[in-house]
Design a protein around this motif. Structure first.
Motif: not given
Length: 148
Positions: A96-104
């Motif tokens: 897992w190398n997230g977060p995958y969404l910019s706004k968290g």
């Protein structure tokens, strides 16, 4: 003589008050109401269609994030993990190398409801969807379901 001329000018301006009559104001008000009744429904229609377009764009963004998750972890999140797996590691997600969404955070749909996620999905490897404005399955127009 100047005092007499000033008195006459002052008398004229007092008799000639500038302003709008009640009839003029009512005519303007009627015109504004007519314009609002013509333009209003069109604007509301655009707002509703823009919500559906916003939902499509957000779903496509979530699909892209899920693809990045899949590349890193080697699988898609389970239904139990849900879309939250895109912002915080869930269970044993090695790589897992997230977060995958910019706004968290996972965005809400334009109607303020969370997006639904199922893996495996009915329509593909996974489904991301919203039930539209009514929040119930099915519907038409702004209440139509929107899937990836």
């Amino acid at each position: 003589m100047t005092a007499l001329a000033n008195d006459r000018t002052a008398a004229k301006t007092e008799d000639n008050e500038d302003g709008f009559t009640l009839v003029e104001l009512l005519v303007v008000l009627v015109i504004l109401v007519l314009l609002a009744s013509i333009v209003g429904p069109r604007v509301i229609g655009y707002l509703q269609s823009s919500k559906a377009k916003t939902a499509h764009v957000q779903i496509e963004s979530l699909v892209t994030s899920l693809e990045l998750f899949h590349i890193d972890v080697g699988r898609y999140p389970t239904t139990a993990e849900g879309l939250d797996a895109l912002v915080k590691p869930a269970g044993k997600a090695a790589g897992w190398n997230g977060p995958y969404l910019s706004k968290g955070a996972v965005p809400l749909d334009p109607w303020g409801q969370p997006y639904k996620y199922a893996s495996p999905g009915k329509k593909g490897v996974f489904d991301i969807y919203t039930f539209g404005g009514d929040g119930q399955e099915g519907g038409t127009d702004e209440d139509a379901d929107i899937y990836n």
